[in-house]
Write an enzyme that holds these catalytic residues in place. Structure first.
Site, PDB file in Angstrom:
ATOM      1  CG  HIS A  96      -1.912   0.973   1.375  1.00  0.00           C
ATOM      2  ND1 HIS A  96      -1.663   2.284   1.706  1.00  0.00           N
ATOM      3  CD2 HIS A  96      -3.250   0.883   1.200  1.00  0.00           C
ATOM      4  CE1 HIS A  96      -2.804   2.951   1.730  1.00  0.00           C
ATOM      5  NE2 HIS A  96      -3.777   2.127   1.425  1.00  0.00           N
TER       6      HIS A  96
ATOM      7  CG  ASP B 255       0.638  -2.211   6.111  1.00  0.00           C
ATOM      8  OD1 ASP B 255      -0.341  -2.410   6.863  1.00  0.00           O
ATOM      9  OD2 ASP B 255       0.537  -1.671   4.997  1.00  0.00           O
TER      10      ASP B 255
ATOM     11  CD  GLN C  27      -6.842  -4.466   4.256  1.00  0.00           C
ATOM     12  OE1 GLN C  27      -7.759  -5.153   4.697  1.00  0.00           O
ATOM     13  NE2 GLN C  27      -7.024  -3.218   3.845  1.00  0.00           N
TER      14      GLN C  27
ATOM     15  CB  CYS D 105      -3.510   3.175  -1.729  1.00  0.00           C
ATOM     16  SG  CYS D 105      -4.706   4.445  -1.425  1.00  0.00           S
TER      17      CYS D 105
HETATM   18  N1  PMP Z   1      -1.708  -0.636   4.586  1.00  0.00           N
HETATM   19  C1  PMP Z   1      -2.677  -1.377   4.052  1.00  0.00           C
HETATM   20  C2  PMP Z   1      -2.363  -2.770   3.587  1.00  0.00           C
HETATM   21  C3  PMP Z   1      -3.972  -0.849   3.954  1.00  0.00           C
HETATM   22  O1  PMP Z   1      -4.932  -1.582   3.406  1.00  0.00           O
HETATM   23  C4  PMP Z   1      -4.212   0.463   4.418  1.00  0.00           C
HETATM   24  C5  PMP Z   1      -5.591   1.087   4.318  1.00  0.00           C
HETATM   25  N2  PMP Z   1      -6.230   0.944   3.092  1.00  0.00           N
HETATM   26  C6  PMP Z   1      -3.159   1.178   4.974  1.00  0.00           C
HETATM   27  C7  PMP Z   1      -1.925   0.601   5.052  1.00  0.00           C
HETATM   28  C8  PMP Z   1      -3.331   2.577   5.484  1.00  0.00           C
HETATM   29  O2  PMP Z   1      -4.164   2.603   6.593  1.00  0.00           O
HETATM   30  P1  PMP Z   1      -4.675   4.014   7.181  1.00  0.00           P
HETATM   31  O3  PMP Z   1      -5.210   4.774   6.012  1.00  0.00           O
HETATM   32  O4  PMP Z   1      -5.719   3.614   8.164  1.00  0.00           O
HETATM   33  O5  PMP Z   1      -3.503   4.682   7.803  1.00  0.00           O
END
Ligand code: PMP
Length: 410
Positions: A121, A198, A201, A365
């Site tokens: 992401h 991270d 998910q 993203c």
């Molecule tokens: N990493 C992953 C794998 C995500 O799916 C997301 C959210 N779509 C994020 C990071 C970012 O999370 P946040 O916008 O809550 O900071």
């Protein structure tokens, strides 16, 4: 077995019509809905206990502080770590930026390497691009297998003198595929390489012991685990608490302030400068209790069963191409990306919306991954504990309709 009908009573938002059809909410990887228990906790806190924490001696301040710190303990128990290893942040993105600046930047020399994957992401890519630029370090991409996992054999040829950190997702927000963290950590730690994860998910879809995984840090967001927005967690292993430098300087994180210098509290408080998201942290504990009451193993079984039918159903629709079709134990997180031949994902998502179905279309993203997949965008359906088999079946039927609609026109 999960009592989904009872669970749905806790989520009144699901009981509505969209475009004249019953809502089917399949955009859970973007954000989950919040049960009454979490919403009620926010209301209770603001109606009964609201005060700033740590500073006041009055009763409300003490109550707020106790609840905030109790929440830290609940989060620590949830992922199997010590409470001082839980740093409250505003979300996964904030946690990763904190790690880049506080932990990694001071350790980097020009020419050192930071490793990510092409599945990341943007939240776990852009902070590392920026850090590499500032530190004259090099951003490198992990070798991947054909099933989009880190190729452990190919890792062996990396220059372990240069490689200082691996920043990697646990589960892909596009493909739903899980990375083999245990093996990556075992290899990395032999060479003193940090592994920062991270977990956005993964957190709401599987049982997890972060201590057993032995990663150095693990970040996630409250809003993807039935909790509020504006709150997240960064687990940072105690062994790094001295090395990591505070990132936000100001109130709350100091011990004593003199005219020209200050000294700081211990971790985790030295990493939580300013008034934190108190209500959100307290309500996040409620979402953890909610997950625990239903049991993550049972939730996982339910979501896996739905994912299986979802994947099989989509495979049977002519003209649908799935982006990844790995074994369920690697992709049972309820995330399925696909495209319908000849239909732009945004058009398809609009057509689904007309049928009351909320799914995502776009690059999610993850633009480097879109390039790897050689598509500009995908459709993504993502499930949660409150979704039902009937919804999955209705979704497959609608996919057929969408395909036909664009094939033959209205
Ligand atoms: N990493 C992953 C794998 C995500 O799916 C997301 C959210 N779509 C994020 C990071 C970012 O999370 P946040 O916008 O809550 O900071």
């Amino acid at each position: 077995m999960l009592n989904v009908e009872q669970i749905r009573q806790d989520f009144p938002i699901l009981d509505q019509e969209v475009q004249g059809e019953p809502l089917i909410y399949f955009d859970n990887a973007a954000t989950t809905q919040k049960p009454n228990q979490v919403v009620q906790q926010l209301v209770d806190y603001y109606q009964k206990d609201n005060a700033n924490i740590h500073r006041g001696v009055h009763t409300l301040a003490q109550r707020a502080t106790e609840q905030y710190e109790a929440s830290r303990q609940i989060l620590a128990d949830f992922i199997g770590v010590q409470s001082n290893e839980i740093i409250f942040t505003s979300g996964t993105t904030a946690g990763i930026n904190f790690l880049a600046r506080s932990l990694v930047q001071p350790r980097l020399q020009p020419g050192d390497q930071i490793m990510v994957t092409r599945l990341e992401h943007h939240s776990n890519l852009v902070p590392w691009q920026e850090l590499a630029r500032r530190s004259q370090a090099e951003l490198v991409f992990a070798p991947m297998t054909a099933t989009y996992q880190v190729d452990l054999a190919a890792l062996q040829v990396m220059d372990t003198n240069k490689l200082k950190v691996i920043a990697i997702q646990h589960v892909s927000n596009v493909l739903g595929i899980q990375q083999p963290l245990e093996a990556i950590v075992a290899w990395a730690h032999q060479h003193d390489i940090l592994v920062l994860v991270d977990g956005a998910q993964a957190i709401a879809h599987q049982t997890l012991s972060v201590k057993e995984l032995d990663v150095d840090a693990y970040c996630f967001s409250g809003h993807k685990m039935y909790g509020p927005t504006g709150i997240g967690v960064c687990y940072l292993a105690e062994r790094w608490h001295e090395d990591a430098q505070p990132f936000n300087f100001g109130g709350e994180m100091i011990h004593q302030v003199f005219d020209t210098y200050s000294n700081y509290k211990e971790a985790p408080w030295k990493f939580e400068g300013g008034t934190p998201p108190i209500a959100q942290a307290i309500a996040l504990a409620e979402s953890v209790k909610y997950l625990q009451n239903h049991g993550l193993m049972v939730i996982r079984q339910h979501e896996e069963a739905l994912t299986r039918v979802l994947i099989q159903g989509l495979q049977q629709v002519e003209g649908v191409t799935l982006m990844a079709e790995g074994p369920l134990d690697q992709m049972g997180h309820g995330i399925v990306s696909y495209n319908i031949d000849g239909v732009h994902p945004h058009d398809a998502a609009t057509a689904y919306d007309l049928e009351g179905i909320a799914i995502r279309a776009g690059h999610h993203c993850a633009q480097p991954l879109m390039r790897l997949l050689q598509v500009p965008a995908t459709l993504r359906a993502s499930l949660a504990m409150y979704n039902t088999m009937a919804e999955v079946e209705s979704f497959i039927e609608t996919t057929r309709k969408v395909k036909e609609y664009f094939q033959y026109g209205a």
